[in-house]
Motif scaffolding. Sequence first.
Motif, PDB file in Angstrom:
ATOM      1  N   GLU A  41       0.994  -1.315  -0.086  1.00 43.64           N
ATOM      2  CA  GLU A  41      -0.003  -0.035  -0.067  1.00 43.64           C
ATOM      3  C   GLU A  41       0.998   1.235  -0.031  1.00 43.64           C
ATOM      4  N   LYS A  44       1.821   2.193  -3.423  1.00 41.29           N
ATOM      5  CA  LYS A  44       0.695   2.610  -4.544  1.00 41.29           C
ATOM      6  C   LYS A  44       0.675   4.304  -4.550  1.00 41.29           C
ATOM      7  N   ARG A  46      -1.201   7.719  -4.419  1.00 37.77           N
ATOM      8  CA  ARG A  46      -2.103   8.124  -3.462  1.00 37.77           C
ATOM      9  C   ARG A  46      -3.485   8.537  -4.156  1.00 37.77           C
ATOM     10  N   SER A  47      -4.739   8.054  -3.499  1.00 35.69           N
ATOM     11  CA  SER A  47      -5.805   8.362  -4.252  1.00 35.69           C
ATOM     12  C   SER A  47      -6.961   8.707  -3.070  1.00 35.69           C
ATOM     13  N   VAL A  48      -8.101   9.190  -3.542  1.00 37.86           N
ATOM     14  CA  VAL A  48      -9.321   9.308  -2.611  1.00 37.86           C
ATOM     15  C   VAL A  48      -9.813   7.780  -2.625  1.00 37.86           C
ATOM     16  N   ALA A  49      -9.626   6.948  -3.593  1.00 40.42           N
ATOM     17  CA  ALA A  49     -10.290   5.522  -3.485  1.00 40.42           C
ATOM     18  C   ALA A  49      -9.478   4.912  -2.666  1.00 40.42           C
ATOM     19  N   GLN A  50      -8.200   4.947  -2.709  1.00 40.87           N
ATOM     20  CA  GLN A  50      -7.364   4.182  -1.652  1.00 40.87           C
ATOM     21  C   GLN A  50      -7.604   4.600  -0.448  1.00 40.87           C
ATOM     22  N   THR A  51      -7.616   5.894   0.140  1.00 44.62           N
ATOM     23  CA  THR A  51      -7.956   6.223   1.415  1.00 44.62           C
ATOM     24  C   THR A  51      -9.249   5.700   1.817  1.00 44.62           C
ATOM     25  N   ARG A  52     -10.240   5.946   1.047  1.00 44.82           N
ATOM     26  CA  ARG A  52     -11.500   5.281   1.312  1.00 44.82           C
ATOM     27  C   ARG A  52     -11.439   3.832   1.721  1.00 44.82           C
ATOM     28  N   ARG A  53     -10.878   2.994   0.564  1.00 42.52           N
ATOM     29  CA  ARG A  53     -10.630   1.469   0.695  1.00 42.52           C
ATOM     30  C   ARG A  53     -10.183   1.005   2.125  1.00 42.52           C
TER      31      ARG A  53
END
Length: 186
Positions: A41, A44, A46-53
């Motif tokens: 992780e 990877k 960084r993205s909003v989707a990663q933060t949410r997931r």
Amino acid sequence: MDENALRRSVSYLPCIRPGSQSVVGGQAARLRRLVRFAYREALKERSVAQTRRLGLPPALHLPTVSSRSRRLFPQYPHIWQVGVDSGGKPRRGDFADAETLVGYNFRHKSQSLQAARSGDLLVYRKPLENDQPYHLMLYVENAPHDLAVYHNGAHGADARFAWCAPRNCSARPTRCGFPPATTPTS
């Protein structure tokens, strides 16, 4: 390589909510292996989707490892060396057990906790267990004091990331290590 960014992300990711399944976005049963999760992780983008997931607080800033450094992992998510092929070239995989992580992927740094830095791997040898002889923890500096973060070894709903003060761990680590700076998985 962006060593400081990698160290911070690797050590912060599992510390968001120790003891909680949501530290890996409710995926604790599948992602039981702390070291592999944290490094995968951290690498990877960084993205909003990663933060949410991952169930991370939106205000948390995890440093990004540069795209240039990510090129060190051309087979991502197969970042771990798991052996060598018949020609002597490294074989990569997305899974490596503790013994393989220690043997192929981390350089020995010290046997002293005083030498440890955030993101270092603490290796504990379990002398009476031949099938799984190592227990791995990630070292985290100043959070607000030094921590060793680990997976509790349970499966399913009981799987948790937990932490302890390194000085209170049952034994001294056999060694501390970090991936080599030039190629983090060799």
